[in-house]
Every structure is written in C-alpha cells, then in structure tokens.
Design a protein around this motif. Structure first.
Motif, PDB file in Angstrom:
ATOM      1  N   GLN A 150      -5.936 -15.153 -11.841  1.00  0.00           N
ATOM      2  CA  GLN A 150      -4.668 -14.863 -12.497  1.00  0.00           C
ATOM      3  C   GLN A 150      -4.592 -13.401 -12.915  1.00  0.00           C
ATOM      4  O   GLN A 150      -3.565 -12.734 -12.744  1.00  0.00           O
ATOM      5  CB  GLN A 150      -4.499 -15.762 -13.725  1.00  0.00           C
ATOM      6  CG  GLN A 150      -3.182 -15.545 -14.463  1.00  0.00           C
ATOM      7  CD  GLN A 150      -1.968 -15.773 -13.582  1.00  0.00           C
ATOM      8  OE1 GLN A 150      -1.850 -16.805 -12.922  1.00  0.00           O
ATOM      9  NE2 GLN A 150      -1.071 -14.798 -13.526  1.00  0.00           N
ATOM     10  N   THR A 151      -5.693 -12.888 -13.469  1.00  0.00           N
ATOM     11  CA  THR A 151      -5.713 -11.484 -13.887  1.00  0.00           C
ATOM     12  C   THR A 151      -5.545 -10.559 -12.699  1.00  0.00           C
ATOM     13  O   THR A 151      -4.792  -9.576 -12.753  1.00  0.00           O
ATOM     14  CB  THR A 151      -7.038 -11.171 -14.619  1.00  0.00           C
ATOM     15  OG1 THR A 151      -7.194 -12.075 -15.708  1.00  0.00           O
ATOM     16  CG2 THR A 151      -7.058  -9.742 -15.132  1.00  0.00           C
ATOM     17  N   LEU A 152      -6.225 -10.859 -11.605  1.00  0.00           N
ATOM     18  CA  LEU A 152      -6.126 -10.037 -10.399  1.00  0.00           C
ATOM     19  C   LEU A 152      -4.712 -10.057  -9.835  1.00  0.00           C
ATOM     20  O   LEU A 152      -4.159  -9.011  -9.451  1.00  0.00           O
ATOM     21  CB  LEU A 152      -7.125 -10.552  -9.361  1.00  0.00           C
ATOM     22  CG  LEU A 152      -7.219  -9.813  -8.029  1.00  0.00           C
ATOM     23  CD1 LEU A 152      -7.557  -8.350  -8.255  1.00  0.00           C
ATOM     24  CD2 LEU A 152      -8.264 -10.482  -7.144  1.00  0.00           C
ATOM     25  N   ALA A 153      -4.105 -11.225  -9.806  1.00  0.00           N
ATOM     26  CA  ALA A 153      -2.728 -11.331  -9.305  1.00  0.00           C
ATOM     27  C   ALA A 153      -1.767 -10.528 -10.170  1.00  0.00           C
ATOM     28  O   ALA A 153      -0.850  -9.863  -9.663  1.00  0.00           O
ATOM     29  CB  ALA A 153      -2.301 -12.797  -9.249  1.00  0.00           C
ATOM     30  N   THR A 154      -1.973 -10.575 -11.487  1.00  0.00           N
ATOM     31  CA  THR A 154      -1.119  -9.810 -12.401  1.00  0.00           C
ATOM     32  C   THR A 154      -1.262  -8.315 -12.168  1.00  0.00           C
ATOM     33  O   THR A 154      -0.267  -7.571 -12.117  1.00  0.00           O
ATOM     34  CB  THR A 154      -1.471 -10.147 -13.863  1.00  0.00           C
ATOM     35  OG1 THR A 154      -1.258 -11.543 -14.080  1.00  0.00           O
ATOM     36  CG2 THR A 154      -0.618  -9.339 -14.835  1.00  0.00           C
ATOM     37  N   VAL A 155      -2.501  -7.852 -12.010  1.00  0.00           N
ATOM     38  CA  VAL A 155      -2.755  -6.422 -11.760  1.00  0.00           C
ATOM     39  C   VAL A 155      -2.112  -5.996 -10.446  1.00  0.00           C
ATOM     40  O   VAL A 155      -1.430  -4.961 -10.368  1.00  0.00           O
ATOM     41  CB  VAL A 155      -4.274  -6.133 -11.741  1.00  0.00           C
ATOM     42  CG1 VAL A 155      -4.548  -4.726 -11.225  1.00  0.00           C
ATOM     43  CG2 VAL A 155      -4.863  -6.309 -13.131  1.00  0.00           C
ATOM     44  N   LEU A 156      -2.296  -6.785  -9.400  1.00  0.00           N
ATOM     45  CA  LEU A 156      -1.753  -6.426  -8.091  1.00  0.00           C
ATOM     46  C   LEU A 156      -0.231  -6.412  -8.103  1.00  0.00           C
ATOM     47  O   LEU A 156       0.402  -5.539  -7.498  1.00  0.00           O
ATOM     48  CB  LEU A 156      -2.260  -7.408  -7.036  1.00  0.00           C
ATOM     49  CG  LEU A 156      -1.839  -7.102  -5.596  1.00  0.00           C
ATOM     50  CD1 LEU A 156      -2.383  -5.745  -5.148  1.00  0.00           C
ATOM     51  CD2 LEU A 156      -2.314  -8.208  -4.655  1.00  0.00           C
ATOM     52  N   ALA A 157       0.372  -7.363  -8.802  1.00  0.00           N
ATOM     53  CA  ALA A 157       1.838  -7.436  -8.859  1.00  0.00           C
ATOM     54  C   ALA A 157       2.451  -6.184  -9.466  1.00  0.00           C
ATOM     55  O   ALA A 157       3.582  -5.820  -9.147  1.00  0.00           O
ATOM     56  CB  ALA A 157       2.257  -8.673  -9.644  1.00  0.00           C
ATOM     57  N   GLU A 158       1.690  -5.515 -10.329  1.00  0.00           N
ATOM     58  CA  GLU A 158       2.197  -4.316 -11.001  1.00  0.00           C
ATOM     59  C   GLU A 158       2.004  -3.039 -10.186  1.00  0.00           C
ATOM     60  O   GLU A 158       2.491  -1.973 -10.564  1.00  0.00           O
ATOM     61  CB  GLU A 158       1.509  -4.173 -12.360  1.00  0.00           C
ATOM     62  CG  GLU A 158       1.883  -5.291 -13.336  1.00  0.00           C
ATOM     63  CD  GLU A 158       1.109  -5.226 -14.644  1.00  0.00           C
ATOM     64  OE1 GLU A 158       0.170  -4.404 -14.734  1.00  0.00           O
ATOM     65  OE2 GLU A 158       1.430  -6.013 -15.554  1.00  0.00           O
ATOM     66  N   LEU A 159       1.290  -3.140  -9.070  1.00  0.00           N
ATOM     67  CA  LEU A 159       1.072  -1.976  -8.209  1.00  0.00           C
ATOM     68  C   LEU A 159       2.162  -1.889  -7.143  1.00  0.00           C
ATOM     69  O   LEU A 159       2.740  -2.902  -6.747  1.00  0.00           O
ATOM     70  CB  LEU A 159      -0.297  -2.074  -7.529  1.00  0.00           C
ATOM     71  CG  LEU A 159      -1.524  -1.997  -8.429  1.00  0.00           C
ATOM     72  CD1 LEU A 159      -2.803  -2.176  -7.596  1.00  0.00           C
ATOM     73  CD2 LEU A 159      -1.579  -0.671  -9.182  1.00  0.00           C
ATOM     74  N   PRO A 160       2.437  -0.689  -6.617  1.00  0.00           N
ATOM     75  CA  PRO A 160       3.449  -0.553  -5.560  1.00  0.00           C
ATOM     76  C   PRO A 160       2.970  -1.034  -4.199  1.00  0.00           C
ATOM     77  O   PRO A 160       3.743  -1.048  -3.242  1.00  0.00           O
ATOM     78  CB  PRO A 160       3.722   0.956  -5.538  1.00  0.00           C
ATOM     79  CG  PRO A 160       2.455   1.586  -6.042  1.00  0.00           C
ATOM     80  CD  PRO A 160       1.921   0.628  -7.075  1.00  0.00           C
ATOM     81  N   ALA A 161       1.730  -1.435  -4.086  1.00  0.00           N
ATOM     82  CA  ALA A 161       1.156  -1.860  -2.808  1.00  0.00           C
ATOM     83  C   ALA A 161       1.943  -3.001  -2.184  1.00  0.00           C
ATOM     84  O   ALA A 161       2.310  -3.959  -2.866  1.00  0.00           O
ATOM     85  CB  ALA A 161      -0.296  -2.286  -3.021  1.00  0.00           C
ATOM     86  N   GLN A 162       2.170  -2.896  -0.880  1.00  0.00           N
ATOM     87  CA  GLN A 162       2.749  -4.001  -0.113  1.00  0.00           C
ATOM     88  C   GLN A 162       1.688  -4.767   0.667  1.00  0.00           C
ATOM     89  O   GLN A 162       1.878  -5.914   1.048  1.00  0.00           O
ATOM     90  CB  GLN A 162       3.803  -3.463   0.851  1.00  0.00           C
ATOM     91  CG  GLN A 162       5.016  -2.864   0.157  1.00  0.00           C
ATOM     92  CD  GLN A 162       5.680  -3.858  -0.786  1.00  0.00           C
ATOM     93  OE1 GLN A 162       6.046  -4.961  -0.369  1.00  0.00           O
ATOM     94  NE2 GLN A 162       5.826  -3.488  -2.047  1.00  0.00           N
ATOM     95  N   ARG A 163       0.560  -4.099   0.891  1.00  0.00           N
ATOM     96  CA  ARG A 163      -0.559  -4.707   1.608  1.00  0.00           C
ATOM     97  C   ARG A 163      -1.827  -4.542   0.774  1.00  0.00           C
ATOM     98  O   ARG A 163      -2.021  -3.520   0.112  1.00  0.00           O
ATOM     99  CB  ARG A 163      -0.759  -4.024   2.971  1.00  0.00           C
ATOM    100  CG  ARG A 163       0.339  -4.314   3.995  1.00  0.00           C
ATOM    101  CD  ARG A 163       0.318  -3.307   5.133  1.00  0.00           C
ATOM    102  NE  ARG A 163       0.831  -2.025   4.664  1.00  0.00           N
ATOM    103  CZ  ARG A 163       2.111  -1.658   4.694  1.00  0.00           C
ATOM    104  NH1 ARG A 163       3.009  -2.494   5.209  1.00  0.00           N
ATOM    105  NH2 ARG A 163       2.496  -0.494   4.233  1.00  0.00           N
ATOM    106  N   VAL A 164      -2.708  -5.546   0.860  1.00  0.00           N
ATOM    107  CA  VAL A 164      -3.986  -5.473   0.137  1.00  0.00           C
ATOM    108  C   VAL A 164      -5.078  -6.047   1.032  1.00  0.00           C
ATOM    109  O   VAL A 164      -4.878  -7.048   1.720  1.00  0.00           O
ATOM    110  CB  VAL A 164      -3.920  -6.229  -1.208  1.00  0.00           C
ATOM    111  CG1 VAL A 164      -3.561  -7.687  -1.011  1.00  0.00           C
ATOM    112  CG2 VAL A 164      -5.236  -6.100  -1.964  1.00  0.00           C
TER     113      VAL A 164
END
Length: 338
Positions: free
Chosen positions: A12-26
């Motif tokens: 959940q924490t990782l998903a929250t962090v990623l959602a806040e980044l402009p990245a479209q791909r990870v």
C-alpha cells in the motif's frame, strides 16, 4: 537525504508513493528468491495505480552486480520506452539495491528510484545513504555512483521469511552501527543473544541503525570524511569475503571488526565485539586470513590510497576515529597476528 518510510504494509505504501510520481512506467527489479515470495503481490498493488508495470528478475547473489546484468536491465528499459519521468523499484536485498540504484542513476542520466529492502542487511544499512555499485570481475563495488532514492520503504515483516543465517548476518551490521553510535543503542545490542531477541527488537534496531547512518551521511554524502566510519570491519571483511565463497557479507564484516580490534583496539572493545558475535554463534576468524588471495583483495580495497589504507578504530564505544596506516605496516601487523 532520501525519505525513509516505515510501514507494516509495503504494498500500500509503495502504491501510494508511485501514484504521486509523474512516472507512467515502472520497472520492478528483483531476484529469483525474493521474486518467488513477493513479486506477484507487488505487481498487483502497483497495477492498481494505473501505471504500466514491468518486471525483471535476476539470479541471486553478487554475480548479478555485473556490467552484463546492468546492460540487460538498461536494454529492457530502452525496449519498453522508459523516459526520464519513469521509475525503477528495487525489491530485494543489498545486491538488488546496489544494482537497481546504479541503473536508475545512469539510465537517461537518472530516473526516479525507490528502494524496498527485504533483507536485514539492506534495511539497516545498504538501502540508505545513496551509494550504488557494480562489481568488476572479482573486485567488489569498484563501479558506482552516489544517487538518492526518492523513498526507501521499510517493512520489518520481511524479516519473518529470512533464514536464521540471513537474519544473523544482517544483524552484524546492526552491531557495527551500535558500537559506532554508543549510548542506548550499544546497550541494546549487548543484551541480545538469540535470533528471537533480534526479531523482538527488530523495529528499534532498524530505526536506530538508520538514524545513525543518516546522521553520518548528512554531513559527508560523498564519503571523504566521517562517512568512512561506516566502513568499520569492512577492510578485512571484504578481503575475506572475496576469498571465501561460503562466507556471507555480514559474517565477514564481523570477523573484520574483531580481527582489527585485536590488532589496534583496547581489550574492552575486543570483548564488546567478541561477546556480541559469539553470543549468536557468529564467526570470529577465517582460514583465509593471511592467504595470498586475502592480501590481493586487500590491495584492491577502495579504502587504499596509494601506499596507505584508512582504518576505522574504536578507542571507546561511540567514538570512532580514522587511522591512516602504511600498507606495509598493516600487512606486517596482520602477518604477526596470523
């Protein structure tokens, strides 16, 4: 310094962090052992953010910290059209953190990097501080960059799936930090004599280790001064680790701390190190000490500068100092002891 987030649900924490980044791909980078346990659930959590999630799994161990693996990961990013706004997540121990960090720091001159350390060693040490690394043949960590992760996510529940040996070898880095820091932290490690006690105190041990390291690194990010204190035990330790394929990193560091203490430190420091290691059955010596391979590895150590070597010694717990010694003198000391 990078942000460190403590959680009991890394997904959940990782998903929250990623959602806040402009990245479209990870890209989630992991190894075969960690991937078998955690990759599927990690990808599921990240997919819910709407980002395109890619994965890459590499073999377990130091051999993955190679230029060949680095090229393969970089090619994967290029093939999937990653740009400078995208992100790389290292899900694993120290090897995966070093490798992923180096890729992230160099691909298109830097993309967002997130650490999810799963080993005790990585949680208390290598995931924090911004060092990335590759090995060059048998030479350890001679290629690398300084590159901060956007976030390091610490979930101590990963430790529940570690073998006892992996837990103990990571705990050696905690012993190291506690002796450097002194105070209540050193007092805590003096009380621990079983793997169960490590797990009982895991959160306090992890936080104290990270707090000490971030304090040190904040004043010396590029490793020219006080950050060298963190190399305590690593000079002899790395030389033994490279010579002995059966020895784990933390086990070698423990040997390095104790052997150096016997050469250059007061008897009280020798006892403090010996008691903490021996209580858990950790090794104090190695058959490879003093061998040709050991001395060859020592000469290639990053702490060697010309004809001298920097050594971290503890006159008193909590008060580390750097001692620069001619290599010839250090070799003579080692030969006299072995």
């Amino acid at each position: 310094m990078e942000a460190v987030m403590y959680t009991t649900d890394y997904r959940q924490t990782l998903a929250t962090v990623l959602a806040e980044l402009p990245a479209q791909r990870v890209l989630v980078l992991t190894d075969a052992q960690v991937g078998a346990l955690y990759l599927e659930q990690t990808v599921a959590a990240l997919a819910a953010t709407g980002k395109a999630v890619h994965t890459m799994t590499v073999p377990v161990g130091e051999t993955s910290k190679s230029l060949t693996t680095y090229e393969a990961i970089s090619q994967k990013l290029a093939n999937e059209h990653f740009d400078r706004h995208d992100a790389l997540i290292s899900l694993g121990g120290g090897v995966i953190g070093d490798l992923g960090g180096y890729v992230a720091s160099t691909y298109k001159r830097g993309i967002a990097f997130i650490q999810v350390p799963t080993s005790f060693t990585a949680q208390v040490d290598s995931s924090v501080g911004g060092k990335t690394a590759l090995n060059l043949g048998t030479q350890k960590n001679v290629i690398g960059t300084f590159y901060q992760a956007v976030t390091t996510i610490i979930d101590s529940q990963f430790l529940d799936t570690l073998s006892t040996r992996n837990l103990l070898e990571g705990y050696v880095e905690t012993i190291k930090m506690s002796l450097l820091a002194g105070g209540d932290f050193a007092a805590l490690t003096a009380t621990i004599s079983t793997p169960g006690e490590i797990l009982t105190h895991r959160d306090a041990l992890i936080k104290a280790s990270i707090d000490y390291k971030t304090h040190i690194v904040a004043g010396d990010f590029k490793d020219f001064g006080q950050r060298k204190f963190l190399n305590f035990g690593h000079t002899i330790g790395h030389a033994i680790e490279l010579a002995d394929p059966d020895l784990m990193h933390g086990e070698a560091v423990g040997i390095g701390m104790f052997q150096l203490a016997q050469l250059l430190m007061p008897i009280e420091i020798q006892a403090a190190i010996r008691e903490r290691l021996a209580a858990l059955g950790l090794p104090l010596s190695s058959q490879y000490l003093g061998t040709v391979a050991f001395y060859d590895n020592l000469l290639n150590d990053k702490k060697v500068a010309g004809s001298t070597i920097d050594l971290v010694v503890l006159p008193v717990i909590g008060q580390p100092v750097l001692q620069t010694m001619p290599l010839t003198e250090f070799k003579t000391l080692l030969q006299g002891a072995n």
